[in-house]
Design an enzyme around this catalytic site. Structure first.
Site, PDB file in Angstrom:
ATOM      1  N   SER A 212      72.821 -41.500  48.388  1.00 48.43           N
ATOM      2  CA  SER A 212      73.998 -41.013  47.700  1.00 48.43           C
ATOM      3  C   SER A 212      74.613 -39.894  48.532  1.00 48.43           C
ATOM      4  O   SER A 212      73.960 -39.334  49.421  1.00 48.43           O
ATOM      5  CB  SER A 212      73.596 -40.478  46.317  1.00 48.43           C
ATOM      6  OG  SER A 212      74.593 -39.676  45.745  1.00 48.43           O
TER       7      SER A 212
ATOM      8  N   TYR B   7      69.401 -35.710  39.539  1.00 48.59           N
ATOM      9  CA  TYR B   7      69.882 -36.844  40.330  1.00 48.59           C
ATOM     10  C   TYR B   7      69.978 -36.468  41.804  1.00 48.59           C
ATOM     11  O   TYR B   7      69.538 -37.227  42.686  1.00 48.59           O
ATOM     12  CB  TYR B   7      71.243 -37.291  39.808  1.00 48.59           C
ATOM     13  CG  TYR B   7      71.848 -38.448  40.566  1.00 48.59           C
ATOM     14  CD1 TYR B   7      71.429 -39.751  40.339  1.00 48.59           C
ATOM     15  CD2 TYR B   7      72.840 -38.243  41.529  1.00 48.59           C
ATOM     16  CE1 TYR B   7      71.977 -40.819  41.022  1.00 48.59           C
ATOM     17  CE2 TYR B   7      73.395 -39.303  42.222  1.00 48.59           C
ATOM     18  CZ  TYR B   7      72.966 -40.586  41.969  1.00 48.59           C
ATOM     19  OH  TYR B   7      73.511 -41.635  42.664  1.00 48.59           O
TER      20      TYR B   7
END
Length: 252
Positions: free
Chosen positions: A141, A154
């Site tokens: 990510s 996250y």
């Protein structure tokens, strides 16, 4: 970068980015097993793969359950003799001020995003090491590299996916098992739909030099590069596909 004659398993392959990659691999000639927890989604995606003229099986899996991953591998090998490519696309997130994130929430996100990726890599990696060939693609990510407010669990999980990718690449290179990752920019999916329509989403678009969000199909070529037998000397890399966001400073 064709995948003719190869078998790919895409975990988290029935929605969003994972589904786009699964269908892209099928279009490139691979037989593809798109797996997730949902029997309905697995069946629907399998039908889409078959409509492209490729073979598949309908097998659910849950990255929090090692036994289900072992069943997925066994079923895939029984049907296709071997798995050449693994894509780990399953993941979750939750926006919440870090001060109030419970340990239960933290552990759940880590269990799915990091330990779940590790489980799949271990289960399928053993198979690939025994065959002395394989390609593993993890989903990293932008938060592997930079922070986003109020999604600390996250961000930490995706930073760990980057470290896991590099570590496995080093360990498994002698067996011709190449381990890489893709770090998508902002691609509208069910996982981030609330962000896309928010002020944060507009800020992300503003900071993207290409002035738009990505389409999941635009990740397929990156996945094909990392999955293809034509790629023989690339491992331990995180390929960013973000419309220039990470390269950009203040440009508006």
């Amino acid at each position: 970068m064709g995948l003719n004659g190869l078998c790919a398993v895409v975990i988290g392959g029935t929605s969003g980015i994972g589904r786009a990659i699964a269908l892209g691999f099928a279009q490139a000639g691979a037989d593809v097993i798109a797996s997730s927890r949902s029997e309905e989604a697995v069946a629907e995606t399998a039908s889409a793969i078959e409509a492209l003229g490729r073979s598949t099986i309908r097998q659910t899996s849950d990255v929090s359950d090692r036994v289900s991953l072992e069943r997925l591998l066994s079923a895939s090998v029984a049907r296709f003799a071997g798995v050449d490519i693994l894509v780990n696309a399953a993941g979750i997130t939750k926006r919440e001020p870090t001060l109030y994130v419970s340990e239960e929430r933290w552990n759940h996100i880590m269990n799915i995003n990091v330990t779940g990726t590790l489980r799949a890599c271990q289960v399928f990696g053993k198979h690939m090491i025994e065959r002395r060939k394989g390609r593993i693609i993890n989903l990293a990510s932008l938060s592997t590299f930079v922070a986003f407010t109020e999604v600390t669990a996250y961000c930490c999980s995706k930073a760990a996916v980057g470290a896991l990718t590099r570590s496995l690449a080093v360990e498994w290179a002698p067996y011709d098992v190449l381990v890489n990752a893709i770090a998508p920019g902002v691609f509208p999916t069910a996982l981030n739909s609330k962000i896309i329509d928010s002020a944060r989403g507009q800020e992300l678009k503003l900071r993207t030099p290409m002035s738009r969000f990505g389409d999941a199909t635009e990740l397929v070529s990156a996945a094909l590069y990392l999955a293809s037998d034509a790629t023989t000397f690339t491992t331990g890399q995180i390929l960013v596909v973000d419309g220039g966001l990470l390269a950009s400073g203040v440009n508006q």
